[in-house]
Design an enzyme around this catalytic site. Structure first.
Site, PDB file in Angstrom:
ATOM      1  N   CYS A 151       0.435  -1.240   0.044  1.00  0.00           N
ATOM      2  CA  CYS A 151      -0.226  -0.156  -0.167  1.00  0.00           C
ATOM      3  C   CYS A 151       0.775   0.843   0.043  1.00  0.00           C
ATOM      4  O   CYS A 151       0.176   1.905  -0.174  1.00  0.00           O
ATOM      5  CB  CYS A 151      -1.395   0.019   0.832  1.00  0.00           C
ATOM      6  SG  CYS A 151      -1.925  -2.025   1.061  1.00  0.00           S
ATOM      7  N   HIS A 291      -3.454   8.107   5.432  1.00  0.00           N
ATOM      8  CA  HIS A 291      -4.102   6.244   5.048  1.00  0.00           C
ATOM      9  C   HIS A 291      -5.544   6.404   5.336  1.00  0.00           C
ATOM     10  O   HIS A 291      -5.894   5.877   4.263  1.00  0.00           O
ATOM     11  CB  HIS A 291      -3.054   5.575   6.087  1.00  0.00           C
ATOM     12  CG  HIS A 291      -2.896   4.139   5.075  1.00  0.00           C
ATOM     13  ND1 HIS A 291      -2.202   3.852   4.328  1.00  0.00           N
ATOM     14  CD2 HIS A 291      -3.162   2.958   5.766  1.00  0.00           C
ATOM     15  CE1 HIS A 291      -2.764   2.762   3.400  1.00  0.00           C
ATOM     16  NE2 HIS A 291      -2.750   1.898   4.733  1.00  0.00           N
ATOM     17  N   GLU A 302      -3.247   5.381  13.711  1.00  0.00           N
ATOM     18  CA  GLU A 302      -2.672   6.874  12.647  1.00  0.00           C
ATOM     19  C   GLU A 302      -3.561   7.735  13.516  1.00  0.00           C
ATOM     20  O   GLU A 302      -2.714   8.717  13.555  1.00  0.00           O
ATOM     21  CB  GLU A 302      -3.192   6.074  11.464  1.00  0.00           C
ATOM     22  CG  GLU A 302      -2.865   7.326  10.346  1.00  0.00           C
ATOM     23  CD  GLU A 302      -3.476   7.576   9.315  1.00  0.00           C
ATOM     24  OE1 GLU A 302      -2.660   9.029   8.540  1.00  0.00           O
ATOM     25  OE2 GLU A 302      -4.159   6.621   9.022  1.00  0.00           O
ATOM     26  N   LYS A 323     -10.013   7.707   0.920  1.00  0.00           N
ATOM     27  CA  LYS A 323     -10.207   6.387   1.162  1.00  0.00           C
ATOM     28  C   LYS A 323     -12.029   5.990   1.347  1.00  0.00           C
ATOM     29  O   LYS A 323     -12.040   5.177   0.914  1.00  0.00           O
ATOM     30  CB  LYS A 323      -9.361   5.611   1.939  1.00  0.00           C
ATOM     31  CG  LYS A 323      -7.883   5.112   1.097  1.00  0.00           C
ATOM     32  CD  LYS A 323      -7.318   4.322   1.737  1.00  0.00           C
ATOM     33  CE  LYS A 323      -5.961   4.518   1.551  1.00  0.00           C
ATOM     34  NZ  LYS A 323      -4.790   5.144   1.617  1.00  0.00           N
ATOM     35  N   HIS A 328      -9.822   1.290  -0.992  1.00  0.00           N
ATOM     36  CA  HIS A 328      -8.352   1.033  -0.929  1.00  0.00           C
ATOM     37  C   HIS A 328      -7.679   0.893  -2.230  1.00  0.00           C
ATOM     38  O   HIS A 328      -8.009   0.003  -2.223  1.00  0.00           O
ATOM     39  CB  HIS A 328      -7.500  -0.107   0.428  1.00  0.00           C
ATOM     40  CG  HIS A 328      -6.305   0.545   0.432  1.00  0.00           C
ATOM     41  ND1 HIS A 328      -6.212   1.546   0.059  1.00  0.00           N
ATOM     42  CD2 HIS A 328      -6.030  -0.064   1.710  1.00  0.00           C
ATOM     43  CE1 HIS A 328      -4.233   0.944   0.393  1.00  0.00           C
ATOM     44  NE2 HIS A 328      -4.613   0.538   1.427  1.00  0.00           N
ATOM     45  N   PHE A 387       1.402  -3.738   3.966  1.00  0.00           N
ATOM     46  CA  PHE A 387       1.514  -4.503   4.985  1.00  0.00           C
ATOM     47  C   PHE A 387       3.535  -4.864   4.630  1.00  0.00           C
ATOM     48  O   PHE A 387       3.739  -4.500   3.960  1.00  0.00           O
ATOM     49  CB  PHE A 387       0.936  -5.916   4.126  1.00  0.00           C
ATOM     50  CG  PHE A 387      -0.189  -5.794   4.017  1.00  0.00           C
ATOM     51  CD1 PHE A 387      -1.516  -5.503   4.833  1.00  0.00           C
ATOM     52  CD2 PHE A 387      -1.143  -7.402   3.671  1.00  0.00           C
ATOM     53  CE1 PHE A 387      -2.318  -5.629   5.276  1.00  0.00           C
ATOM     54  CE2 PHE A 387      -2.496  -7.267   3.895  1.00  0.00           C
ATOM     55  CZ  PHE A 387      -3.369  -6.716   4.156  1.00  0.00           C
TER      56      PHE A 387
END
Length: 399
Positions: A151, A291, A302, A323, A328, A387
């Site tokens: 990502c 994010h 976050e 998003k 995403h 990830f």
């Protein structure tokens, strides 16, 4: 190109309007899947960008990256005859690349044998071929590569491209990420990992970062590509400059395959690295494109990381998650969000976070709920956490 539109201005218009690009899956039979929604690219006229004979040599994710790349080059006015092609490079990556083509190839070989595999099987599915095809189309002969970091892919390609220019190895870099993620095996894998929202009956409300009723992210498709150029080189040819890259940071959590470190240590260090690289005090940042994936754990991590980095200034910051409208886009997410951030600075307006109907008390910052906000913006930050614990952060400044 995003689930909100197949061009920058169409996507931007719908983003500021608070529209959702999430819908029920129709490009394959998902009736037996626990998750039946995604953010798909719709009504793309591929013939307007790529000849039919060449389309067959490229996977869908390459199509998306090429379309975004062609739009970016045209918008920037880059003429290969007017620049040194050896000083123009390409760095466009993808998180999972040609997984849909691999699915089809596997089906063909199992059902019909090896002769049914196309001679273009490999080049149509390997991730570096967005950069390869775009460079061939325009004759760009500078650095040609792609970074693949889940990502954070788009963010890392842009930040590394900027450093290549800063180091003097290129004058211009076309950089970003592209993804066709909503394929059958990909959807099944993410769904079975319990990572996705299962709000199948209300797809437009499924992505809801920082809302207490969030239940996972929405898998989406798209591409974001920008043209980075050395400042004086851009000015000398009269380029339209949207924003400057002030600094960037990257690091790793070294914690877990898919989950962020619970104390947010990796995200904290990454943001601090970007601030240090930009050489600015944290109080100069006005807006953070978070994010913000809409996962129960990730949003809280976050939120707390931002508070740790910015201290009292965190209460003055505006943040939002695009998003919430786009879903995403994995390897394309960070670069699409950098495109949006450049437009935030151009238009001096921050996009909203939609579906933030019942804010989670643990997510207690100003997330611009529901409606876009006009405000003075000079420095803005964009976060991407992937990830494998890979983190990327870019800071843009107004011109």
């Amino acid at each position: 190109m995003t689930p909100l539109g197949n061009s920058v201005e169409e996507s931007w218009k719908n983003l500021l309007a608070g529209s959702s690009g999430i819908s029920t899956i129709t490009h394959f039979d998902a009736s037996s899947y626990p998750v039946r929604i995604s953010g798909a690219i719709k009504n793309l006229d591929l013939d307007a960008y790529i000849p039919k004979k060449d389309q067959k040599k490229m996977g869908t994710f390459i199509h998306y990256g090429m379309v975004a790349g062609i739009q970016a080059v045209e918008d920037a006015g880059i003429d290969v005859n007017g620049v040194d092609p050896h000083r123009v490079g390409v760095a466009i990556g993808s998180g999972i690349g040609g997984i849909s083509g691999i699915e089809k190839g596997t089906e063909n070989i199992l059902n019909s044998g090896p002769r049914r595999i196309s001679p273009f099987y490999v080049p149509s599915n390997i991730i570096n071929m967005i950069s390869g095809n775009l460079s061939i189309q325009y004759g760009f002969m500078g650095p040609n590569f792609c970074i693949v970091t889940a990502c954070a892919t788009g963010t890392h390609n842009i930040s590394e491209a900027a450093r290549i220019i800063e180091h003097g190895d290129a004058d211009v870099m076309i950089a970003g990420g592209a993804e066709y993620a909503s394929s059958p095996t990909s959807m099944a894998g993410f769904a079975n990992a319990k990572a996705l929202s299962a709000r199948n009956n209300e797809p437009e409300k499924a992505s809801r970062p920082w809302d207490r009723d969030r239940d996972g992210f929405v898998l989406s498709d798209g591409a974001g590509v920008i043209v980075l150029e050395e400042y004086e080189h851009a000015r000398s040819r009269g380029a339209n400059v949207y924003a400057e890259v002030a600094g960037s940071g990257m690091n790793g959590d070294a914690y877990h395959m898919t989950a962020p470190a619970t104390d947010g240590a990796g995200a904290i260090r990454c943001m601090q690295n970007a601030l240090s690289d930009a050489g600015i005090d944290k109080t100069r940042v006005d807006y953070v494109n978070a994010h913000g994936t809409s996962t129960p754990a990730g949003d809280i991590v976050e939120n707390n990381a931002v508070k740790q980095v910015f201290g009292e200034h965190a209460r003055e910051l505006a943040l939002s998650s695009t998003k919430s409208m786009c879903g995403h886009m994995l390897g394309a997410a960070g670069s699409v969000e950098i495109v949006f951030c450049a437009l935030v600075l151009r238009d001096q307006v921050a996009p909203p976070t939609i579906n933030l109907d019942n804010p989670d008390p643990a997510c207690d910052l100003d997330y611009i709920p529901h409606e876009a906000r006009a405000m003075e913006l000079n420095y803005i930050m964009s976060n991407s956490f992937g990830f494998g614990g890979t983190n990327g952060c870019i800071i843009l400044k107004s011109t």
